[in-house]
Scaffold this active site. Structure first.
Site, PDB file in Angstrom:
ATOM      1  N   GLY A 109     -37.009  -2.403  25.771  1.00 11.66           N
ATOM      2  CA  GLY A 109     -36.215  -1.324  26.347  1.00 11.66           C
ATOM      3  C   GLY A 109     -34.875  -1.210  25.651  1.00 11.66           C
ATOM      4  O   GLY A 109     -34.159  -0.235  25.813  1.00 11.66           O
ATOM      5  N   GLY A 110     -34.504  -2.198  24.848  1.00 15.78           N
ATOM      6  CA  GLY A 110     -33.247  -2.148  24.106  1.00 15.78           C
ATOM      7  C   GLY A 110     -33.386  -1.236  22.885  1.00 15.78           C
ATOM      8  O   GLY A 110     -34.483  -0.805  22.547  1.00 15.78           O
ATOM      9  N   VAL A 111     -32.238  -0.960  22.245  1.00  9.37           N
ATOM     10  CA  VAL A 111     -32.226  -0.021  21.127  1.00  9.37           C
ATOM     11  C   VAL A 111     -33.108  -0.508  19.964  1.00  9.37           C
ATOM     12  O   VAL A 111     -33.904   0.248  19.415  1.00  9.37           O
ATOM     13  CB  VAL A 111     -30.775   0.191  20.611  1.00  9.37           C
ATOM     14  CG1 VAL A 111     -30.756   1.118  19.412  1.00  9.37           C
ATOM     15  CG2 VAL A 111     -29.905   0.743  21.716  1.00  9.37           C
ATOM     16  N   ASP A 112     -32.968  -1.787  19.615  1.00 10.47           N
ATOM     17  CA  ASP A 112     -33.650  -2.271  18.413  1.00 10.47           C
ATOM     18  C   ASP A 112     -35.172  -2.169  18.513  1.00 10.47           C
ATOM     19  O   ASP A 112     -35.827  -1.621  17.620  1.00 10.47           O
ATOM     20  CB  ASP A 112     -33.256  -3.725  18.109  1.00 10.47           C
ATOM     21  CG  ASP A 112     -31.753  -3.883  17.972  1.00 10.47           C
ATOM     22  OD1 ASP A 112     -31.075  -2.854  17.766  1.00 10.47           O
ATOM     23  OD2 ASP A 112     -31.252  -5.015  18.072  1.00 10.47           O
ATOM     24  N   CYS A 137     -10.198 -11.877  -2.723  1.00 11.86           N
ATOM     25  CA  CYS A 137      -9.504 -13.027  -2.130  1.00 11.86           C
ATOM     26  C   CYS A 137      -9.992 -14.347  -2.722  1.00 11.86           C
ATOM     27  O   CYS A 137      -9.693 -14.650  -3.869  1.00 11.86           O
ATOM     28  CB  CYS A 137      -9.613 -12.983  -0.606  1.00 11.86           C
ATOM     29  SG  CYS A 137      -8.369 -14.038   0.165  1.00 11.86           S
ATOM     30  N   TYR A 138     -10.770 -15.142  -1.979  1.00  9.95           N
ATOM     31  CA  TYR A 138     -11.287 -16.383  -2.567  1.00  9.95           C
ATOM     32  C   TYR A 138     -12.095 -16.050  -3.821  1.00  9.95           C
ATOM     33  O   TYR A 138     -12.047 -16.778  -4.824  1.00  9.95           O
ATOM     34  CB  TYR A 138     -12.160 -17.135  -1.559  1.00  9.95           C
ATOM     35  CG  TYR A 138     -12.697 -18.450  -2.101  1.00  9.95           C
ATOM     36  CD1 TYR A 138     -11.895 -19.589  -2.132  1.00  9.95           C
ATOM     37  CD2 TYR A 138     -13.999 -18.543  -2.594  1.00  9.95           C
ATOM     38  CE1 TYR A 138     -12.380 -20.785  -2.655  1.00  9.95           C
ATOM     39  CE2 TYR A 138     -14.483 -19.733  -3.109  1.00  9.95           C
ATOM     40  CZ  TYR A 138     -13.677 -20.848  -3.128  1.00  9.95           C
ATOM     41  OH  TYR A 138     -14.144 -22.031  -3.643  1.00  9.95           O
ATOM     42  N   GLU A 168     -11.390  -4.026   2.029  1.00  7.05           N
ATOM     43  CA  GLU A 168     -12.333  -3.619   3.086  1.00  7.05           C
ATOM     44  C   GLU A 168     -11.663  -3.386   4.442  1.00  7.05           C
ATOM     45  O   GLU A 168     -12.261  -2.767   5.318  1.00  7.05           O
ATOM     46  CB  GLU A 168     -13.452  -4.668   3.233  1.00  7.05           C
ATOM     47  CG  GLU A 168     -13.045  -6.017   3.822  1.00  7.05           C
ATOM     48  CD  GLU A 168     -12.420  -6.971   2.812  1.00  7.05           C
ATOM     49  OE1 GLU A 168     -12.031  -6.529   1.724  1.00  7.05           O
ATOM     50  OE2 GLU A 168     -12.307  -8.172   3.119  1.00  7.05           O
ATOM     51  N   LYS A 179     -26.319  -2.582  13.178  1.00  5.81           N
ATOM     52  CA  LYS A 179     -26.559  -1.894  14.452  1.00  5.81           C
ATOM     53  C   LYS A 179     -26.298  -0.386  14.364  1.00  5.81           C
ATOM     54  O   LYS A 179     -27.088   0.411  14.860  1.00  5.81           O
ATOM     55  CB  LYS A 179     -25.665  -2.514  15.535  1.00  5.81           C
ATOM     56  CG  LYS A 179     -26.023  -2.109  16.921  1.00  5.81           C
ATOM     57  CD  LYS A 179     -27.145  -2.965  17.443  1.00  5.81           C
ATOM     58  CE  LYS A 179     -27.512  -2.655  18.859  1.00  5.81           C
ATOM     59  NZ  LYS A 179     -28.549  -3.591  19.330  1.00  5.81           N
ATOM     60  N   HIS A 199      -7.432  -7.555   0.507  1.00  6.32           N
ATOM     61  CA  HIS A 199      -8.717  -7.149   1.098  1.00  6.32           C
ATOM     62  C   HIS A 199      -8.861  -5.622   1.140  1.00  6.32           C
ATOM     63  O   HIS A 199      -8.313  -4.991   2.040  1.00  6.32           O
ATOM     64  CB  HIS A 199      -8.826  -7.700   2.529  1.00  6.32           C
ATOM     65  CG  HIS A 199      -9.006  -9.171   2.564  1.00  6.32           C
ATOM     66  ND1 HIS A 199     -10.230  -9.779   2.505  1.00  6.32           N
ATOM     67  CD2 HIS A 199      -8.093 -10.175   2.607  1.00  6.32           C
ATOM     68  CE1 HIS A 199     -10.087 -11.088   2.532  1.00  6.32           C
ATOM     69  NE2 HIS A 199      -8.793 -11.362   2.584  1.00  6.32           N
ATOM     70  N   GLY A 239     -13.038 -16.499   1.474  1.00 11.32           N
ATOM     71  CA  GLY A 239     -13.516 -17.743   2.078  1.00 11.32           C
ATOM     72  C   GLY A 239     -12.337 -18.631   2.404  1.00 11.32           C
ATOM     73  O   GLY A 239     -11.245 -18.426   1.878  1.00 11.32           O
TER      74      GLY A 239
END
Ligand code: XMP
Length: 511
Positions: free
Chosen positions: A224-227, A82-83, A171, A367, A169, A55
Site C-alpha cells: 500500500g506504500g508508494v514504492d 572537498c576530501y 552541491e 524517492k 561543496h 569525507g
C-alpha cells in the site's frame, strides 16, 4: 546504453545529495563506496565521468581512504569535491596540510579564474566550505583555478586530463552557482548527453522486463506504500496478467487506506490483486503485547507467513518483485549505522520460497524519482504523494497493548489531523504527520460532567532523509482546529498534545 557517471563515496555526508543534483540535470549518477570498485571495473562500466565525494578523514593519516592513482590516467573526466579535492592533489603529488590552521567553515568567498568549470560564473562567489585540511601546493601539471579569501587553494585543474577539483561543496544550496558549476562539469567538460528522464526509464524498464519475463510468472507483495505500488504498476505495464500482487492487509493501515489502493489499482490498471484480509490473525498474535520491538517482530514474521501461504496456493511462480529503492541499496552497501529499531519492510521477504530470482525495478531510483515514475504511469496524486508509513502500521502508534477499539479511535483522530493539515494548504507542509494514541488517561470536563479519556499526541516532522528530523512549526490555528475537532468528534479522547521533540534525541515514531 544508459549514459552514467560514477560517484566514488569516501564517507561524505553529501554523497547522496551530489548524486541527486546530478540526476536532476538528467544525468544518471551511481554511488559506490570507494572500497567496492576497482579501476578495471570503472573502465569496463564505461562511465562518462567520475566524481570523488567528500569525507571525514585526513589524507595524511595512515588509515585514510585512498584510491588507485591509475584512475587519474583512464582518460575519464574527474571532479573531486572537498576530501576528493585533497585526495586527488595528494595522489597526483601535491602536498596537503593537516590541522586547524587552514580550516574553513561555512560561507567563504572564493575568487575564480577562467576555466571551463567556471564558464558563465562570476569571478567572486560565495561558497560553502567545511574542511580542516587544505592543499598547500598543487601537483605538477595542475593549475590553481580558485582561491578563497584567506588564500587557501579552492580549486585545481589539469585540463589536459580533464581533472578538476573543488575544496567547496557545489552541491549545497549555500554555494552560489553550485548547480551551474556541476552543470559545466557534466555538459562542457564530460560532454554528457543528458538522457536520464523518467519517461526513458519507464520505456526501458517495460521493454527489459517484457523480454526477460516472457512466459514467466511474477509475484509482488503490495504494502500500500508508494514504492511497492509504483513497482506493481510498472511491472503490470510490462507483463500484465502474469504479475500477481498479494496485498496482505494486516488491519493496521490508516483510515480507508487499503480500499483506496486496491480500488485504484484494480480500476485504473486492471491489475491482478489478491487481498488477504488477515486482521484477525495479526490482532490475535499481538494480543497482550506491549513491547515495541516485539510488536515489530511479530508483524514482520506474520506478514511473511501470510504471504508464503498465498504464494504456495498460487502454484509455480518464477520471480518475486520488490519495491526496493536506491537509498535502501546505499544503506545496505555501507551499512554501519547501528540498529535503533528493527524496521519491517516487505523488502524483508524470504528468498527461499522457491523463486528463480528477485526483481527490483526501482532499485536505482531516489524517492522523488519513484514519485515521478508513479505520476508518469498514471497513479493519482493521493497515492504518489503519500507520506511514508511504517510497515508495522498503526501498531507502533498505539502505545501499549493494541485493541480493535484503540485502532478505531486512532484511525479517526489521525484522519482528522491529516485532513486539517491538508486543508490548511501550508506552504511548507511537514514531511510526515500523524497521530499517536498514548496509553495514558486524563481527566477532562464535558457539559459540566467529569470525563476521563485517552491522551492523544500529534506529531509532525520536517526532514530530508528521516535520519534526522525537526519538529514542524505548524501554525497554532491548525493545531487548534485539529484539537477541537478531535475532542468533539471522539468522546474517548480527553486531551490532545503536540510533540515538540526533534530527532535526535527522539525518533519520528513513538515506538
Ligand atoms: P524513526 O521512528 O526510526 O522513523 O525515526 C524514521 C522513518 O522510518 C519510518 N519507520 C518505519 N518504516 N518499517 C518501515 O517501513 C518500520 O518498522 C519503521 N519504523 C519507522 C517512520 O515512519 C519514519 O518515516
Amino acid at each position: 546504453m544508459q549514459e552514467k557517471v560514477l560517484l566514488l563515496d569516501f564517507g561524505g555526508q553529501y554523497a547522496e545529495l551530489i548524486a541527486r543534483r546530478i540526476r536532476e540535470m538528467n544525468v544518471y549518477a551511481e554511488i559506490r563506496p570507494f572500497q567496492g570498485i576497482t579501476v578495471e571495473e570503472i573502465r569496463r562500466e564505461g562511465y562518462r565521468a567520475l566524481l570523488f565525494s567528500g569525507g571525514p578523514n585526513s589524507v595524511t593519516s595512515a588509515d585514510a581512504p585512498h584510491f588507485d592513482p591509475a584512475v587519474l590516467s583512464l582518460g575519464i573526466p574527474i571532479l573531486g569535491i572537498c576530501y576528493g579535492h585533497q585526495l586527488i592533489a595528494h595522489m597526483a603529488g601535491g602536498t596537503v596540510e593537516s590541522g586547524n590552521v587552514s580550516g574553513e567553515y561555512g560561507k567563504i568567498e572564493v575568487e575564480t579564474d577562467a576555466s571551463p568549470l567556471f564558464e558563465n560564473i562570476p569571478e567572486r562567489i560565495t561558497t560553502w566550505m567545511s574542511h580542516m585540511d587544505s592543499v598547500k601546493t598543487a601537483p605538477a601539471g595542475f593549475r590553481v583555478i580558485a582561491r578563497s579569501k584567506g588564500g587557501v587553494i579552492a580549486g585545481l585543474s589539469d585540463e589536459g586530463r580533464k581533472i578538476y577539483t573543488l575544496q567547496f561543496h557545489p552541491e549545497v544550496t549555500h554555494t552560489d552557482y553550485g548547480k551551474a558549476i556541476l552543470r559545466n562539469f557534466l555538459y562542457r567538460i564530460a560532454e554528457c548527453a543528458g538522457d536520464w528522464h523518467v519517461e526513458n526509464f519507464i520505456t526501458d524498464s517495460v521493454e527489459k522486463y517484457r523480454n526477460m519475463l516472457q512466459g514467466k510468472k511474477a509475484l509482488l507483495a503490495l504494502s500500500g506504500g508508494v514504492d511497492s505500488t509504483v513497482a506493481a504498476v510498472l511491472l503490470n505495464r510490462a507483463i500484465g496478467d502474469d504479475l500477481t500482487c498479494v496485498f496482505v492487509d494486516h488491519g493496521l493501515l490508516r483510515k480507508n487506506e487499503g480500499d483506496v489502493v486496491e480500488q485504484t489499482l484494480k480500476s485504473r490498471f486492471d491489475m491482478n490483486i489478491i487481498r488477504v484480509n488477515a486482521k484477525e490473525r495479526f490482532l490475535q498474535k499481538l494480543s497482550g503485547v506491549t513491547e515495541p520491538e516485539k510488536k515489530r517482530k511479530i508483524i514482520g514474521e506474520e506478514f511473511i507467513r501470510v504471504f508464503e501461504a498465498k504464494a504456495e496456493e498460487l502454484g509455480r511462480i518464477n520471480y518475486l518483485v520488490q519495491g526496493t529503492i536506491y537509498p535502501d541499496v546505499i544503506e545496505s552497501g555501507t551499512g554501519n549505522a547501528s540498529v535503533i529499531k528493527s524496521h519491517h519492510n516487505v523488502g524483508g521477504l524470504p528468498k527461499d520460497i522457491g523463486f528463480d530470482g528477485i526483481i527490483e525495478p526501482l532499485r536505482c531510483l531516489f524517492k522523488d524519482e519513484v514519485r515521478k515514475v508513479g505520476s508518469a504511469l498514471g497513479l493519482p496524486k493521493e497515492i504518489v504523494e503519500r507520506q511514508p508509513f511504517p510497515g508495522p502500521g498503526l501498531a507502533i502508534r498505539v502505545i501499549g497493548e493494541i485493541t480493535e477499539e484503540k485502532l478505531r479511535i486512532l484511525r479517526e483522530a489521525d484522519a482528522i489531523f491529516r485532513e486539517e493539515i491538508d486543508r490548511a494548504g501550508l506552504t511548507e507542509r511537514p514531511d510526515q504527520y500523524f497521530a499517536v494514541l498514548t496509553n495514558t488517561m486524563s481527566v477532562g470536563v464535558r457539559g459540566d460532567m467529569r470525563s476521563y479519556g485517552y491522551i492523544l499526541a500529534l506529531r509532525a516532522v520536517s526532514t530530508d532523509d528521516f535520519m534526522t528530523a525537526d519538529w514542524s512549526r505548524i501554525p497554532f490555528e491548525v493545531l487548534e482546529k485539529a484539537s477541537d475537532r478531535i475532542t468533539t468528534e471522539l468522546k474517548e479522547i480527553s486531551r490532545v498534545v503536540y510533540d515538540i521533540t526533534s530527532k535526535p534525541p527522539a525518533t519520528v515514531e513513538w515506538e
